[in-house]
Each structure stands twice: as C-alpha cells, then as structure tokens.
Design an enzyme around this catalytic site. Structure first.
Site, mmCIF file in Angstrom:
data_model
loop_
_atom_site.group_PDB
_atom_site.id
_atom_site.type_symbol
_atom_site.label_atom_id
_atom_site.label_comp_id
_atom_site.label_asym_id
_atom_site.label_seq_id
_atom_site.Cartn_x
_atom_site.Cartn_y
_atom_site.Cartn_z
ATOM 1 N N GLY A 6 -4.392 -4.319 -3.613
ATOM 2 C CA GLY A 6 -5.498 -3.384 -4.560
ATOM 3 C C GLY A 6 -4.929 -1.640 -4.567
ATOM 4 O O GLY A 6 -4.007 -0.848 -3.577
ATOM 5 N N HIS A 7 -4.748 -1.060 -5.643
ATOM 6 C CA HIS A 7 -3.992 -0.348 -6.371
ATOM 7 C C HIS A 7 -4.539 0.906 -6.910
ATOM 8 O O HIS A 7 -5.541 0.625 -7.556
ATOM 9 C CB HIS A 7 -2.626 -1.167 -7.780
ATOM 10 C CG HIS A 7 -2.031 -2.056 -7.249
ATOM 11 N ND1 HIS A 7 -1.069 -2.580 -7.487
ATOM 12 C CD2 HIS A 7 -2.146 -2.290 -5.654
ATOM 13 C CE1 HIS A 7 0.066 -3.346 -7.075
ATOM 14 N NE2 HIS A 7 -0.607 -2.783 -5.605
ATOM 15 N N GLN A 64 1.951 -5.966 -3.227
ATOM 16 C CA GLN A 64 2.489 -6.056 -1.962
ATOM 17 C C GLN A 64 3.268 -5.483 -1.561
ATOM 18 O O GLN A 64 4.156 -4.432 -2.715
ATOM 19 C CB GLN A 64 2.284 -7.609 -1.361
ATOM 20 C CG GLN A 64 1.398 -8.236 -1.367
ATOM 21 C CD GLN A 64 0.939 -8.381 -2.554
ATOM 22 O OE1 GLN A 64 1.606 -9.685 -2.680
ATOM 23 N NE2 GLN A 64 -0.460 -8.562 -2.780
ATOM 24 N N LYS A 108 1.674 2.307 -4.798
ATOM 25 C CA LYS A 108 2.075 1.927 -6.734
ATOM 26 C C LYS A 108 1.210 2.030 -8.048
ATOM 27 O O LYS A 108 1.940 2.299 -8.525
ATOM 28 C CB LYS A 108 3.010 0.316 -6.142
ATOM 29 C CG LYS A 108 3.504 -0.257 -5.336
ATOM 30 C CD LYS A 108 3.266 -1.859 -4.586
ATOM 31 C CE LYS A 108 2.384 -2.129 -4.409
ATOM 32 N NZ LYS A 108 2.006 -1.965 -3.025
ATOM 33 N N ASP A 130 0.807 -1.203 -0.060
ATOM 34 C CA ASP A 130 -0.610 0.303 -0.146
ATOM 35 C C ASP A 130 0.295 1.318 -0.085
ATOM 36 O O ASP A 130 0.390 2.443 0.644
ATOM 37 C CB ASP A 130 -0.854 -0.474 1.195
ATOM 38 C CG ASP A 130 -1.957 -1.526 0.761
ATOM 39 O OD1 ASP A 130 -2.368 -1.198 0.168
ATOM 40 O OD2 ASP A 130 -2.245 -1.641 2.255
HETATM 41 P P1 GDP Z 1 -1.018 0.026 -3.608
HETATM 42 O O1 GDP Z 1 -1.329 -0.515 -3.399
HETATM 43 O O2 GDP Z 1 1.067 0.633 -3.506
HETATM 44 O O3 GDP Z 1 -0.712 0.856 -4.616
HETATM 45 O O4 GDP Z 1 -0.923 1.897 -2.581
HETATM 46 P P2 GDP Z 1 -3.129 1.609 -2.511
HETATM 47 O O5 GDP Z 1 -3.751 2.442 -4.033
HETATM 48 O O6 GDP Z 1 -3.330 0.468 -1.051
HETATM 49 O O7 GDP Z 1 -2.861 2.892 -1.091
HETATM 50 C C1 GDP Z 1 -1.910 3.952 -1.336
HETATM 51 C C2 GDP Z 1 -3.504 4.786 -0.835
HETATM 52 O O8 GDP Z 1 -2.373 6.175 -0.834
HETATM 53 C C3 GDP Z 1 -4.021 5.335 -2.206
HETATM 54 O O9 GDP Z 1 -5.620 5.514 -1.522
HETATM 55 C C4 GDP Z 1 -4.155 6.629 -2.598
HETATM 56 O O10 GDP Z 1 -4.813 7.315 -3.798
HETATM 57 C C5 GDP Z 1 -3.356 7.432 -2.083
HETATM 58 N N1 GDP Z 1 -1.592 7.955 -2.267
HETATM 59 C C6 GDP Z 1 -0.842 7.787 -3.549
HETATM 60 N N2 GDP Z 1 -0.387 8.343 -3.407
HETATM 61 C C7 GDP Z 1 -0.474 9.705 -2.458
HETATM 62 C C8 GDP Z 1 0.166 10.763 -1.776
HETATM 63 O O11 GDP Z 1 1.784 10.966 -1.545
HETATM 64 N N3 GDP Z 1 -0.661 11.562 -0.724
HETATM 65 C C9 GDP Z 1 -1.697 11.174 -0.495
HETATM 66 N N4 GDP Z 1 -2.375 12.191 0.948
HETATM 67 N N5 GDP Z 1 -2.434 9.574 -0.852
HETATM 68 C C10 GDP Z 1 -1.552 9.149 -1.833
HETATM 69 P P1 IMO Z 2 -0.890 -4.246 -2.383
HETATM 70 O O1 IMO Z 2 -0.958 -4.516 -3.849
HETATM 71 C C1 IMO Z 2 -1.241 -4.624 2.279
HETATM 72 C C2 IMO Z 2 -1.303 -8.474 3.631
HETATM 73 C C3 IMO Z 2 -2.238 -9.012 4.085
HETATM 74 C C4 IMO Z 2 -1.813 -9.773 4.880
HETATM 75 C C5 IMO Z 2 -0.493 -10.567 4.673
HETATM 76 C C6 IMO Z 2 -1.141 -11.818 3.522
HETATM 77 O O2 IMO Z 2 -2.055 -3.055 -2.506
HETATM 78 O O3 IMO Z 2 -0.246 -3.177 -1.596
HETATM 79 P P2 IMO Z 2 -2.420 -12.683 1.597
HETATM 80 O O4 IMO Z 2 -4.264 -12.681 1.751
HETATM 81 O O5 IMO Z 2 -1.793 -12.431 0.437
HETATM 82 O O6 IMO Z 2 -2.021 -14.181 1.775
HETATM 83 O O7 IMO Z 2 -2.707 -12.012 2.639
HETATM 84 O O8 IMO Z 2 -0.436 -9.710 3.516
HETATM 85 N N1 IMO Z 2 -0.935 -7.856 2.287
HETATM 86 C C7 IMO Z 2 -1.417 -6.923 1.489
HETATM 87 N N2 IMO Z 2 -0.923 -5.929 3.093
HETATM 88 N N3 IMO Z 2 -1.452 -4.269 0.629
HETATM 89 C C8 IMO Z 2 -1.644 -5.771 0.015
HETATM 90 O O9 IMO Z 2 -0.947 -5.530 -1.820
HETATM 91 C C9 IMO Z 2 -1.324 -6.659 0.767
HETATM 92 N N4 IMO Z 2 -1.547 -8.248 0.207
HETATM 93 C C10 IMO Z 2 -1.242 -8.862 1.269
HETATM 94 O O10 IMO Z 2 -3.242 -8.088 4.788
HETATM 95 O O11 IMO Z 2 -0.916 -9.613 6.106
HETATM 96 MG MG MG Z 3 -2.792 -1.294 -1.627
#
Ligand code: GDP
Ligand code: IMO
Ligand code: MG
Length: 426
Positions: free
Chosen positions: A41-42, A222, A17, A14
C-alpha cells in the site's frame, strides 16, 4: 548504456516508498515495480489529494513516464481492475502509460482462500498476512504450478480449471469448502480487463531502454526485514524485497544496478506478527502511532511502533548495497524531548552489532543512545539550511553510525514536504 536505480525499504515496510518514488519520477523515463503485489500500500499526497497504490507503480502521476509491472510481481485481476479503474476515473490515462509483464504470476481467488486457511491452521503462530494470497501464489510459482498473465492467450480456461481444482482439493484437505463462484466471476472479468493493457516482454523493454540511455527507477515493495531470505523468517513476505529482487523481478543484470536508495523512517514500525526488538509498549509508542498516523494503508491495522534500530538498518544497508539513504517522517519526532536510537543488541548478556539468525526467539535487549530532540515544527521546511541544529546533529550521528549519506529528508506526507540535500546524486 545507463544503469537502473533501485528504491527499496530498509525496515518492515511502509517506510514511505510511494511518496519518494513520486518525488523522484520526473528524473526518470520508466518506473518499474519488481516484486510483491497487492499486499503493498503505497501512499502519495499532492495538491490536497491522497492516493493509495497497491499493485500499480508510483510513477503514474508525473507526466510522460512509462510504468511497468515486472515479472517478479503477482497480480490479482480483481484488485488490479478495481485499482486501475479508479485511477482511470480520476483522469490518469493508465492504458497509455502502464505495461504489464507477460511473466507476472496471477493470484487466483483460491490463492486468497488458501492464504486464509493457512493462517487459520497456524493458530497463534500466524504470520498476520495481508490476506491477499501472496504466499500461496509465490508457492505455486516456485513449485511450477503457477498461472502467468501471458497464459491468458493460450488455453487459459483449461489451465485455470486445473489450478482451481487443485486448490479446491487442498482446501478440502484442510477441512475448508468455501463457496467462491461469485469471486470467480469477478476474477474472470478482471482477466478480460487486463487483456486491454499492453502485455509485454518487460525484460526486453527495460534492457532496450537502458541501451538507449533511458533512465529507469525500480520501485520495491515491503522492506528488507520482510525479505523471504534475509528478513525475520518465517514472519516475512514470500518474495525477495532486497536489491537482488530488482534483478530477478525485472531481468536486469547485477552489473546494471546504479544507485540504491534505501528508505527508512526516523523510528520503526511493523504490521502483522513477528519479532521487533525496539518495539515500544508504552505511552511513547502510542504517541508515535498517533502523531505518525501509523495505521496500515491496505488493512487499516494498527502498526506497532518503536525506536529506530541501527543494528537492523546496518544489516539492511549491507544486504542491499545501499548508496544513499532517505529518511522519512522526521516531523513525527518534532515534539520529542529526547530521541533514542538502538546502536547494538545485548543477547545472553553479550553485546553484538549483528542482526541474529534467530531474531524470533532470542531474548534481545536493545542498547540505546539518547540524543536531544529538536523541538521544532519542521513540516513547512523545504531547504537544508532551515533545519535546526539538534536535528542536524541527529542526522550526522545516523550517517556516522550507518556509514552512508542521508541525501533526502521527508518532513510530511505531501510531495512538497521533501528536502533534497546537496549530497543527493541521481
Ligand atoms: P510505503 O508502503 O513505503 O509507500 O509507505 P505507506 O504509504 O504504507 O506509509 C507511509 C505513510 O506515511 C503514508 O501515510 C504517507 O502519506 C506518510 N508519510 C510519508 N512520508 C511522510 C513524512 O515525512 N511525514 C509524515 N508525517 N508522513 C509521511
Ligand atoms: P508496503 O509495500 C508492511 C507484511 C504483513 C505480514 C507479512 C506477510 O506497503 O511497504 P503477506 O500478505 O505479504 O504474505 O504478509 O508481511 N506486509 C507488509 N507490511 N508493508 C507492506 O507493504 C507489507 N506487505 C506485507 O503484514 O506481516
Ligand atoms: Mg505501505
């Protein structure tokens, strides 16, 4: 012949990416996911709209790029169909731009049930998985019992029935006899839908593209601290989230890796169980969660929050061979008087700068350095020369500690809220 660039998370996932892959995509011809599955979840935001991608690469919203789901990924036909149909409905010509590897492993309905049963059996020691069947699917891959997407063209029903019945027996042995016929019907519909995509030998597609000097960006899911080998085992996911995962998950040779973009938040978060040395249980932790909207994109779970951990980041940079760093969510700390950064750990009274083997049970005390906050709203900034001095001091401090340049800074969730520094190389 060109090389692939790899973008991956350096913390517990998270990091942002999806946003950065979308921002970088115009410089590439192909964007390819190499591991993980719908546990990811991107999130991407642009033009006032927000999208959350789970299995589909984050390069689908720019124009003209091919997106590939590589062999290292695991796909659930039910979730893939849901995600892809929603994107098609919003006007993305997905069938023209998305290709799937024949060697993708399939998540069966019974894999999800096994994931839940395994978690239940672990009781208080549960991993806190996303419940998407990731662990059981990769287990079947490694134990040579998996079903691959390419199998849909060869005696598929027979292979599926064998796998399903094997799983049903495993569930029964755990005292679980769930009813899943409805799920199975949806799953088989998902398989039919997947057949309408281009199902390819993606290792050839990618290597041929490199031979023709095309540019390929590999998108990780991840983060490094969730890697099955180098993460906080057993509280990890079941794939190699690190740079070598791009080699095995796409069929790219190690000497074909170019830039490695390591992405991290200005602080640190984690979802699910497991150790987190710099976790904050106080008001500051809650403030970071509120300002950063730190709730899971897939499960909606509260993310645990804490200060940035430079011990873990140095370890992640080493394992991945990171060449450039990307710092996200800088704006979340905009209002803080002081920012802390963990520069070393104290374990059994001794200072160490190593990420320990037993990060789970060791009594780790973070040693912090405190830096002044910048107290400036940076969310409207789009150029390096607008950044406040205190923020630049923080960046210089991080670059020195991490011995790697920070070349992109993110100051908000939108595509536009991105500052590409002059030091950036692509
Ligand atoms: P990923 O899994 O690495 O793609 O990241 P996620 O989407 O799960 O989580 C990142 C969260 O931070 C999302 O809700 C994005 O919209 C938000 N986000 C990304 N970059 C920024 C930033 O620079 N500032 C803020 N406030 N939010 C951001
Ligand atoms: P993105 O790509 C954050 C965590 C789960 C759990 C562990 C194992 O959005 O960064 P799994 O379902 O993979 O067997 O769970 O890994 N986990 C993540 N945490 N971002 C993710 O993906 C994750 N994918 C799995 O919460 O601790
Ligand atoms: Mg994510």
């Amino acid at each position: 012949m060109t090389k692939v660039d790899v973008l991956l998370g350096l913390q517990w996932g998270d990091e942002g990416k999806g946003k950065v892959v979308d921002v970088l995509t115009p410089a590439y011809d192909i964007v390819a996911r190499f591991q993980g599955g719908p546990n990811a979840g991107h999130t991407l935001e642009f033009d006032g709209k927000k999208y959350v991608l789970r299995s589909i690469p984050s390069g689908i919203f720019q124009k003209g790029q091919t997106n590939i789901i590589g062999n290292g990924v695991v796909l659930d036909p039910i979730l893939f169909k849901e995600e892809a149909e929603a994107l098609e409905a919003s006007g993305i010509p997905l069938k023209q731009i998305l290709k799937l590897s024949k060697k993708v492993h399939l998540i069966l309905p019974t894999h999800r049930l096994l994931d839940a049963a395994n978690e239940k059996a672990k009781g208080s020691g549960k991993i806190g998985t996303t419940g998407k069947g990731i662990g059981p699917t990769y287990t079947d891959k490694v134990s040579r019992n998996g079903l691959r997407l390419g199998d849909v063209f060869h005696n598929f029903e027979e292979k599926y029935t064998v796998a399903r019945d094997r799983h049903a027996a495993m569930l029964a042995a755990m005292g679980e006899n769930p009813e899943f016929s409805e799920l199975e019907t949806k799953w088989l519909q998902g398989i039919e839908y997947m057949k309408s995509f281009d199902i390819i030998d993606s290792e050839y597609e990618i290597n041929n593209a490199l031979r023709h000097n095309k540019r390929v960006l590999c998108e990780g899911a991840q983060g490094t601290l969730l890697d099955v080998d180098f993460g906080s085992y057993p509280f990890v996911t079941s794939s190699n989230t690190i740079c070598s995962g791009a080699c095995s998950g796409l069929g790219v040779a190690p000497n074909r890796i170019g830039e490695v973009y390591g992405i991290f938040k200005a602080y640190c978060t984690r979802v699910g169980s497991g150790p987190f040395p710099t976790e904050l249980f106080d008001e500051t932790g809650r403030t970071i969660r509120d300002l950063g909207h730190e709730y899971g994109a897939v499960t909606g779970r509260e993310r645990r929050c804490g200060w940035i951990d430079l011990v873990a980041l140095r370890y992640a940079i080493m394992i991945n061979g990171v060449t450039q760093l990307i710092m996200m969510k800088s704006d979340v700390l905009d209002s803080f008087d002081e920012i802390k950064a963990c520069v070393a750990y104290e374990i059994d009274g001794k200072r160490t700068d190593r990420f320990p083997f037993d990060v789970n049970t060791d009594d780790i005390k973070p040693i912090y350095e405190t830096l002044p906050g910048w107290k400036t709203d940076m969310t409207k900034f789009n150029a390096e020369n607008q950044l406040p001095e205190a923020f630049m001091n923080y960046i210089n401090f991080l670059e020195k500690e991490l011995e790697t340049p920070i070349t992109i800074l993110s100051v908000g969730p939108d595509r536009e809220q991105t500052i590409v520094r002059t030091s950036f190389r692509s």
